[in-house]
Write a protein that holds these residues in place. Sequence first.
Motif, short mmCIF file in Angstrom:
data_model
loop_
_atom_site.label_atom_id
_atom_site.label_comp_id
_atom_site.label_asym_id
_atom_site.label_seq_id
_atom_site.Cartn_x
_atom_site.Cartn_y
_atom_site.Cartn_z
N CYS A 25 0.83 -1.21 0.00
CA CYS A 25 0.00 0.00 0.00
C CYS A 25 0.86 1.26 0.00
O CYS A 25 0.59 2.22 -0.72
N GLN A 73 -4.62 -3.77 -3.41
CA GLN A 73 -5.93 -3.35 -3.86
C GLN A 73 -6.69 -2.79 -2.66
O GLN A 73 -7.48 -3.50 -2.02
N PRO A 74 -6.42 -1.53 -2.29
CA PRO A 74 -7.02 -0.96 -1.09
C PRO A 74 -8.55 -0.99 -1.09
O PRO A 74 -9.18 -1.10 -0.05
N GLY A 75 -9.16 -0.92 -2.26
CA GLY A 75 -10.62 -0.97 -2.34
C GLY A 75 -11.20 -2.28 -1.82
O GLY A 75 -12.38 -2.33 -1.45
N ASN A 78 -13.07 -2.32 1.55
CA ASN A 78 -14.37 -1.68 1.73
C ASN A 78 -15.36 -2.49 2.58
O ASN A 78 -16.06 -1.91 3.41
#
Length: 107
Positions: A25, A73-75, A78
């Motif tokens: 990240c 993939q920070p999303g 969610n």
Amino acid sequence: MDTVTDSLFRALADPTRRAVYERLCRQGEQNVRTLTDLAGVSQPAVSKHLAILKEAGLVTERRDGRQTHYSAQPGALNPLVDWLRYYNAFWSDRFDRLDDLLKRMDQ
């Protein structure tokens, strides 16, 4: 909790996996060798951790010849954010009720 949230918690439960994910990240795409050099564990162990992160949707891989590069993939976090938001509202409501009760008791 649903299976997506469960797999995210399982993937992030291990401190080495969290460190690898956080590094991706913060520093962007990296290959397995770089991640291994920084992780303090063997290359097979890093590869296993990356496979678990990939299965949870937290990282993607890109092949370039013999090297594999990984990106965060920070999303994918969610569902955890939503889960935390729900419980934040839940506990805020409970604390507000407790505060009201304590004020009434003081009167």
